[in-house]
Design a protein around this motif. Structure first.
Motif, short mmCIF file in Angstrom:
data_model
loop_
_atom_site.label_atom_id
_atom_site.label_comp_id
_atom_site.label_asym_id
_atom_site.label_seq_id
_atom_site.Cartn_x
_atom_site.Cartn_y
_atom_site.Cartn_z
N ASN A 116 0.83 -1.20 0.00
CA ASN A 116 0.00 0.00 0.00
C ASN A 116 0.87 1.25 0.00
OD1 ASN A 116 -2.45 1.32 -0.01
ND2 ASN A 116 -2.69 1.28 2.20
N ASP A 117 1.93 1.25 0.79
CA ASP A 117 2.85 2.39 0.84
C ASP A 117 3.55 2.57 -0.51
OD1 ASP A 117 4.14 4.51 2.23
OD2 ASP A 117 5.96 3.24 2.34
N CYS A 118 3.95 1.46 -1.12
CA CYS A 118 4.61 1.51 -2.42
C CYS A 118 3.69 2.09 -3.48
CB CYS A 118 5.08 0.10 -2.81
SG CYS A 118 5.94 0.02 -4.39
N VAL A 119 2.44 1.66 -3.50
CA VAL A 119 1.49 2.15 -4.50
C VAL A 119 1.21 3.63 -4.30
CG1 VAL A 119 -0.90 1.95 -5.28
CG2 VAL A 119 0.44 -0.10 -4.92
N LYS A 120 1.15 4.09 -3.05
CA LYS A 120 0.91 5.52 -2.79
C LYS A 120 2.03 6.40 -3.34
CE LYS A 120 -1.94 5.16 1.35
NZ LYS A 120 -2.00 5.39 2.80
N HIS A 121 3.24 5.89 -3.31
CA HIS A 121 4.38 6.68 -3.76
C HIS A 121 4.74 6.44 -5.23
CE1 HIS A 121 4.83 6.80 0.64
NE2 HIS A 121 5.24 8.05 0.39
N ALA A 122 4.05 5.51 -5.87
CA ALA A 122 4.35 5.22 -7.28
C ALA A 122 3.75 6.32 -8.16
CB ALA A 122 3.76 3.87 -7.67
N ASP A 123 4.54 6.78 -9.13
CA ASP A 123 4.09 7.84 -10.02
C ASP A 123 3.65 7.32 -11.38
OD1 ASP A 123 4.60 9.82 -8.13
OD2 ASP A 123 6.71 9.98 -8.74
N SER A 124 4.11 6.15 -11.75
CA SER A 124 3.79 5.65 -13.08
C SER A 124 3.21 4.24 -12.99
CB SER A 124 5.04 5.62 -13.96
OG SER A 124 5.95 4.66 -13.48
N ARG A 125 2.69 3.79 -14.10
CA ARG A 125 2.13 2.44 -14.19
C ARG A 125 3.22 1.40 -13.97
NH1 ARG A 125 -2.37 -0.51 -13.70
NH2 ARG A 125 -2.20 -2.37 -14.96
N ALA A 126 4.39 1.65 -14.48
CA ALA A 126 5.50 0.71 -14.33
C ALA A 126 5.89 0.57 -12.86
CB ALA A 126 6.70 1.16 -15.16
N GLU A 127 5.88 1.66 -12.12
CA GLU A 127 6.21 1.59 -10.68
C GLU A 127 5.14 0.83 -9.91
OE1 GLU A 127 6.76 5.66 -9.55
OE2 GLU A 127 8.84 5.71 -10.26
N ARG A 128 3.86 1.01 -10.29
CA ARG A 128 2.79 0.26 -9.63
C ARG A 128 2.90 -1.23 -9.96
NH1 ARG A 128 -0.03 5.05 -10.81
NH2 ARG A 128 -0.84 4.21 -12.76
N ASP A 129 3.26 -1.54 -11.18
CA ASP A 129 3.46 -2.94 -11.55
C ASP A 129 4.62 -3.55 -10.76
OD1 ASP A 129 1.36 -2.85 -13.33
OD2 ASP A 129 2.64 -2.55 -15.11
N GLN A 130 5.67 -2.77 -10.57
CA GLN A 130 6.80 -3.25 -9.77
C GLN A 130 6.37 -3.49 -8.32
OE1 GLN A 130 9.83 -4.18 -10.94
NE2 GLN A 130 10.16 -4.93 -8.85
N CYS A 131 5.49 -2.62 -7.79
CA CYS A 131 4.95 -2.81 -6.43
C CYS A 131 4.20 -4.14 -6.34
CB CYS A 131 4.02 -1.67 -6.05
SG CYS A 131 4.82 -0.09 -5.83
N ALA A 132 3.41 -4.43 -7.37
CA ALA A 132 2.64 -5.68 -7.38
C ALA A 132 3.57 -6.89 -7.43
CB ALA A 132 1.68 -5.69 -8.55
N GLN A 133 4.62 -6.80 -8.21
CA GLN A 133 5.58 -7.91 -8.29
C GLN A 133 6.32 -8.09 -6.97
OE1 GLN A 133 8.07 -6.99 -11.65
NE2 GLN A 133 6.46 -7.45 -13.15
N ASP A 134 6.70 -6.99 -6.34
CA ASP A 134 7.37 -7.08 -5.03
C ASP A 134 6.44 -7.67 -3.98
OD1 ASP A 134 9.59 -5.93 -6.18
OD2 ASP A 134 9.20 -3.92 -5.36
N PHE A 135 5.16 -7.27 -4.03
CA PHE A 135 4.18 -7.81 -3.08
C PHE A 135 4.01 -9.31 -3.26
CE2 PHE A 135 -0.34 -8.86 -2.23
CZ PHE A 135 -0.31 -8.68 -0.85
N GLU A 136 3.91 -9.74 -4.52
CA GLU A 136 3.76 -11.15 -4.80
C GLU A 136 4.98 -11.93 -4.33
OE1 GLU A 136 3.17 -14.07 -8.64
OE2 GLU A 136 2.53 -11.98 -8.78
#
Length: 135
Positions: free
Chosen positions: A109-129
């Motif tokens: 959740n913290d990662c997604v809040k600070h993500a500025d682009s779609r690629a950063e949100r995708d990276q957050c999802a991969q890290d979470f998984e």
């Protein structure tokens, strides 16, 4: 000669045993129990309706056992189904709360809040998984 009609609406006891009344609580318990089992995935459906079905089923079964009402089996079925809906919903709520308060989810959740682009949100999802799978 006058004829008298029997008073069918008399409130005096006639000496005949009266049949037990219908048990509306048993019917309500069964309906609530079935609804709780169908809607166990929601807090209202499982917890609230399950609890109501359980309580009404117990009350209705006690009335039936005392001979004041009928449909004891229906009351017991309503109490059991209400209890099952309550337990299933409680398990789902506990798992959901456990998941939402986990460190992995907070990090995601913290990662997604600070993500500025779609690629950063995708990276957050991969890290979470990766965190959830323990890799």
């Amino acid at each position: 000669m006058t004829y008298q009609t029997p008073n069918t609406y008399s409130s005096e006891p006639s000496g005949e045993p009266q049949a037990p009344r219908n048990n509306g609580l048993a019917i309500a318990a069964l309906v609530l129990g079935i609804t709780a089992c169908v809607l166990f995935w929601s807090v209202f459906g499982g917890v609230i309706l399950g609890l109501l079905g359980l309580v009404l089923g117990i009350v209705a079964a006690r009335r039936a056992r005392g001979g004041r009402a009928r449909h004891r089996g229906m009351a017991i079925a309503g109490a059991i189904l209400g209890g099952l809906g309550l337990v299933a919903s409680s398990v789902i709520v506990a798992v959901g709360v456990s998941f939402l308060t986990s460190d992995e989810f907070k990090d995601y959740n913290d990662c997604v809040k600070h993500a500025d682009s779609r690629a950063e949100r995708d990276q957050c999802a991969q890290d979470f998984e990766r965190d959830v799978n323990g890799q």
